[in-house]
Scaffold this motif. Sequence first.
Motif, PDB file in Angstrom:
ATOM      1  N   GLN A 143       0.873  -1.169   0.000  1.00 42.69           N
ATOM      2  CA  GLN A 143       0.000   0.000   0.000  1.00 42.69           C
ATOM      3  C   GLN A 143       0.918   1.229   0.000  1.00 42.69           C
ATOM      4  O   GLN A 143       1.912   1.266   0.731  1.00 42.69           O
ATOM      5  CB  GLN A 143      -0.902   0.025   1.231  1.00 42.69           C
ATOM      6  CG  GLN A 143      -1.917  -1.104   1.289  1.00 42.69           C
ATOM      7  CD  GLN A 143      -2.992  -0.979   0.224  1.00 42.69           C
ATOM      8  OE1 GLN A 143      -3.296   0.130  -0.223  1.00 42.69           O
ATOM      9  NE2 GLN A 143      -3.564  -2.102  -0.173  1.00 42.69           N
ATOM     10  N   PRO A 144       0.614   2.240  -0.795  1.00 42.49           N
ATOM     11  CA  PRO A 144       1.561   3.352  -0.965  1.00 42.49           C
ATOM     12  C   PRO A 144       1.493   4.398   0.143  1.00 42.49           C
ATOM     13  O   PRO A 144       0.502   4.519   0.857  1.00 42.49           O
ATOM     14  CB  PRO A 144       1.131   3.963  -2.299  1.00 42.49           C
ATOM     15  CG  PRO A 144      -0.341   3.681  -2.362  1.00 42.49           C
ATOM     16  CD  PRO A 144      -0.533   2.342  -1.710  1.00 42.49           C
ATOM     17  N   TYR A 145       2.584   5.127   0.238  1.00 41.43           N
ATOM     18  CA  TYR A 145       2.588   6.366   1.002  1.00 41.43           C
ATOM     19  C   TYR A 145       3.403   7.396   0.226  1.00 41.43           C
ATOM     20  O   TYR A 145       4.324   7.045  -0.516  1.00 41.43           O
ATOM     21  CB  TYR A 145       3.129   6.171   2.422  1.00 41.43           C
ATOM     22  CG  TYR A 145       4.596   5.839   2.545  1.00 41.43           C
ATOM     23  CD1 TYR A 145       5.558   6.815   2.798  1.00 41.43           C
ATOM     24  CD2 TYR A 145       5.045   4.512   2.440  1.00 41.43           C
ATOM     25  CE1 TYR A 145       6.898   6.503   2.929  1.00 41.43           C
ATOM     26  CE2 TYR A 145       6.380   4.191   2.576  1.00 41.43           C
ATOM     27  CZ  TYR A 145       7.301   5.181   2.824  1.00 41.43           C
ATOM     28  OH  TYR A 145       8.645   4.867   2.959  1.00 41.43           O
ATOM     29  N   SER A 146       3.026   8.647   0.381  1.00 43.35           N
ATOM     30  CA  SER A 146       3.655   9.726  -0.366  1.00 43.35           C
ATOM     31  C   SER A 146       4.821  10.297   0.422  1.00 43.35           C
ATOM     32  O   SER A 146       4.669  10.695   1.586  1.00 43.35           O
ATOM     33  CB  SER A 146       2.621  10.820  -0.658  1.00 43.35           C
ATOM     34  OG  SER A 146       3.221  11.927  -1.311  1.00 43.35           O
ATOM     35  N   TRP A 147       5.983  10.356  -0.235  1.00 41.76           N
ATOM     36  CA  TRP A 147       7.231  10.791   0.397  1.00 41.76           C
ATOM     37  C   TRP A 147       7.832  11.919  -0.436  1.00 41.76           C
ATOM     38  O   TRP A 147       8.036  11.770  -1.642  1.00 41.76           O
ATOM     39  CB  TRP A 147       8.181   9.610   0.464  1.00 41.76           C
ATOM     40  CG  TRP A 147       9.527   9.859   1.068  1.00 41.76           C
ATOM     41  CD1 TRP A 147       9.857   9.815   2.387  1.00 41.76           C
ATOM     42  CD2 TRP A 147      10.749  10.136   0.363  1.00 41.76           C
ATOM     43  NE1 TRP A 147      11.205  10.062   2.549  1.00 41.76           N
ATOM     44  CE2 TRP A 147      11.771  10.259   1.330  1.00 41.76           C
ATOM     45  CE3 TRP A 147      11.074  10.295  -0.987  1.00 41.76           C
ATOM     46  CZ2 TRP A 147      13.084  10.533   0.980  1.00 41.76           C
ATOM     47  CZ3 TRP A 147      12.373  10.569  -1.343  1.00 41.76           C
ATOM     48  CH2 TRP A 147      13.367  10.679  -0.354  1.00 41.76           C
ATOM     49  N   PRO A 148       8.112  13.082   0.167  1.00 42.78           N
ATOM     50  CA  PRO A 148       8.650  14.208  -0.616  1.00 42.78           C
ATOM     51  C   PRO A 148      10.154  14.086  -0.817  1.00 42.78           C
ATOM     52  O   PRO A 148      10.903  13.833   0.129  1.00 42.78           O
ATOM     53  CB  PRO A 148       8.306  15.420   0.252  1.00 42.78           C
ATOM     54  CG  PRO A 148       8.317  14.886   1.656  1.00 42.78           C
ATOM     55  CD  PRO A 148       7.845  13.456   1.569  1.00 42.78           C
ATOM     56  N   ILE A 149      10.592  14.265  -2.042  1.00 41.49           N
ATOM     57  CA  ILE A 149      12.018  14.203  -2.344  1.00 41.49           C
ATOM     58  C   ILE A 149      12.642  15.586  -2.195  1.00 41.49           C
ATOM     59  O   ILE A 149      11.946  16.610  -2.194  1.00 41.49           O
ATOM     60  CB  ILE A 149      12.242  13.662  -3.777  1.00 41.49           C
ATOM     61  CG1 ILE A 149      13.698  13.211  -3.973  1.00 41.49           C
ATOM     62  CG2 ILE A 149      11.830  14.693  -4.817  1.00 41.49           C
ATOM     63  CD1 ILE A 149      13.911  12.397  -5.237  1.00 41.49           C
ATOM     64  N   ALA A 150      13.957  15.623  -2.023  1.00 36.91           N
ATOM     65  CA  ALA A 150      14.674  16.894  -1.939  1.00 36.91           C
ATOM     66  C   ALA A 150      14.485  17.687  -3.228  1.00 36.91           C
ATOM     67  O   ALA A 150      14.420  17.127  -4.325  1.00 36.91           O
ATOM     68  CB  ALA A 150      16.155  16.635  -1.694  1.00 36.91           C
ATOM     69  N   GLU A 151      14.422  18.997  -3.089  1.00 39.04           N
ATOM     70  CA  GLU A 151      14.130  19.874  -4.229  1.00 39.04           C
ATOM     71  C   GLU A 151      15.404  20.463  -4.820  1.00 39.04           C
ATOM     72  O   GLU A 151      16.127  21.206  -4.162  1.00 39.04           O
ATOM     73  CB  GLU A 151      13.207  21.018  -3.779  1.00 39.04           C
ATOM     74  CG  GLU A 151      11.862  20.563  -3.243  1.00 39.04           C
ATOM     75  CD  GLU A 151      10.962  20.010  -4.325  1.00 39.04           C
ATOM     76  OE1 GLU A 151      11.322  20.130  -5.523  1.00 39.04           O
ATOM     77  OE2 GLU A 151       9.912  19.443  -3.993  1.00 39.04           O
ATOM     78  N   GLY A 152      15.689  20.129  -6.072  1.00 43.87           N
ATOM     79  CA  GLY A 152      16.795  20.740  -6.785  1.00 43.87           C
ATOM     80  C   GLY A 152      18.110  19.983  -6.624  1.00 43.87           C
ATOM     81  O   GLY A 152      18.306  19.210  -5.687  1.00 43.87           O
ATOM     82  N   PHE A 153      19.034  20.240  -7.548  1.00 41.43           N
ATOM     83  CA  PHE A 153      20.282  19.481  -7.608  1.00 41.43           C
ATOM     84  C   PHE A 153      21.107  19.634  -6.333  1.00 41.43           C
ATOM     85  O   PHE A 153      21.540  18.635  -5.738  1.00 41.43           O
ATOM     86  CB  PHE A 153      21.107  19.937  -8.816  1.00 41.43           C
ATOM     87  CG  PHE A 153      22.403  19.193  -8.963  1.00 41.43           C
ATOM     88  CD1 PHE A 153      22.427  17.922  -9.514  1.00 41.43           C
ATOM     89  CD2 PHE A 153      23.596  19.758  -8.542  1.00 41.43           C
ATOM     90  CE1 PHE A 153      23.631  17.227  -9.645  1.00 41.43           C
ATOM     91  CE2 PHE A 153      24.796  19.071  -8.667  1.00 41.43           C
ATOM     92  CZ  PHE A 153      24.811  17.808  -9.220  1.00 41.43           C
ATOM     93  N   GLY A 154      21.337  20.866  -5.892  1.00 41.54           N
ATOM     94  CA  GLY A 154      22.186  21.079  -4.721  1.00 41.54           C
ATOM     95  C   GLY A 154      21.626  20.409  -3.472  1.00 41.54           C
ATOM     96  O   GLY A 154      22.372  19.804  -2.698  1.00 41.54           O
ATOM     97  N   THR A 155      20.328  20.516  -3.284  1.00 44.10           N
ATOM     98  CA  THR A 155      19.717  19.894  -2.104  1.00 44.10           C
ATOM     99  C   THR A 155      19.743  18.379  -2.207  1.00 44.10           C
ATOM    100  O   THR A 155      19.975  17.684  -1.213  1.00 44.10           O
ATOM    101  CB  THR A 155      18.275  20.399  -1.937  1.00 44.10           C
ATOM    102  OG1 THR A 155      18.256  21.815  -1.999  1.00 44.10           O
ATOM    103  CG2 THR A 155      17.704  19.950  -0.606  1.00 44.10           C
ATOM    104  N   LEU A 156      19.520  17.855  -3.400  1.00 40.44           N
ATOM    105  CA  LEU A 156      19.626  16.406  -3.592  1.00 40.44           C
ATOM    106  C   LEU A 156      21.015  15.902  -3.196  1.00 40.44           C
ATOM    107  O   LEU A 156      21.144  14.881  -2.509  1.00 40.44           O
ATOM    108  CB  LEU A 156      19.366  16.043  -5.062  1.00 40.44           C
ATOM    109  CG  LEU A 156      17.923  15.859  -5.506  1.00 40.44           C
ATOM    110  CD1 LEU A 156      17.857  15.760  -7.027  1.00 40.44           C
ATOM    111  CD2 LEU A 156      17.304  14.614  -4.872  1.00 40.44           C
ATOM    112  N   VAL A 157      22.040  16.634  -3.617  1.00 43.76           N
ATOM    113  CA  VAL A 157      23.409  16.222  -3.303  1.00 43.76           C
ATOM    114  C   VAL A 157      23.638  16.267  -1.790  1.00 43.76           C
ATOM    115  O   VAL A 157      24.200  15.326  -1.204  1.00 43.76           O
ATOM    116  CB  VAL A 157      24.432  17.116  -4.038  1.00 43.76           C
ATOM    117  CG1 VAL A 157      25.849  16.840  -3.533  1.00 43.76           C
ATOM    118  CG2 VAL A 157      24.348  16.875  -5.544  1.00 43.76           C
TER     119      VAL A 157
END
Length: 280
Positions: A198-212
């Motif tokens: 069953q799914p749940y919604s998870w927010p990913i980091a925004e933008g290249f610098g934050t992802l890194v």
Amino acid sequence: MTPAPAQIIIPAHNEGGYIVDCLASLLEQDHQGPVTTTVVANGCTDDTVERALAMAPQFAARGWQLRVEDLPQGGKVGALNHGDHLADQSGTGPRIYLDADIRMSRSLLRGIIAALETPEPRYAGGRLVVAQSPSWISRAYARFWQKLPFLRHGTTGAGLFAVNHAGRQRWGQFPGIISDDTFVRLNFSEAERLLVDQPYSWPIAEGFGTLVRVRRRQDNGVSEIAALYPQLLENQGHDSPSKPELTRLALRDPVGFVVYATVAVAVRIGKNNHDWARGR
């Protein structure tokens, strides 16, 4: 005999923009048993506490309890341990640890509680679905990342993980480390980790610098566990993609692969530190 309530612990630091939606998704669950939800606001300077408290009548209308704790000091580990201390006084029900920016699908709580109804130590989680991001880089990264074996077949624990009473005996207090979710997950073997479809919604980091920065922090967290708790690495699992599989994924989504690989390279060559990194 009335079962012990499921205990949901939500650490929250300045989550005023997210806590209402998180709690609303709990109220929409089709689980019919008793539930106690504890929001542990820690070091908040926004209206997280007030927004959470405003939801209490709706929880009471369902026959569920909502507690809101307002700790002056910040820190997720302290919030988790405070929530655990309160939960320890409420019996032997399953324990669900939930980030304040997570939204659960309607049947996820019921599925998790059912999966944990065993006397054997067990860990459970849902199927992670990355929330739509306004950043095209984050969307491309997420599109590729979600196709990797660990995300498709494994129980990641990112933002949401749960254990039964026997499973919670695997560790004492949460240690003061970066990656609490990885620490808990690796206290269980692959056979003891259960994926509820069953799914749940998870927010990913925004933008290249934050992802890194976030990815680097995640890697630091795994390295820290390897140094402090090397025995836990035996439970890491074997969900890394093979070279042929990685090649197939890259050919199907070359843009996603390039973004994913570029982030990975930037993580390795950049400054390695343990500073807090938030995805939003």
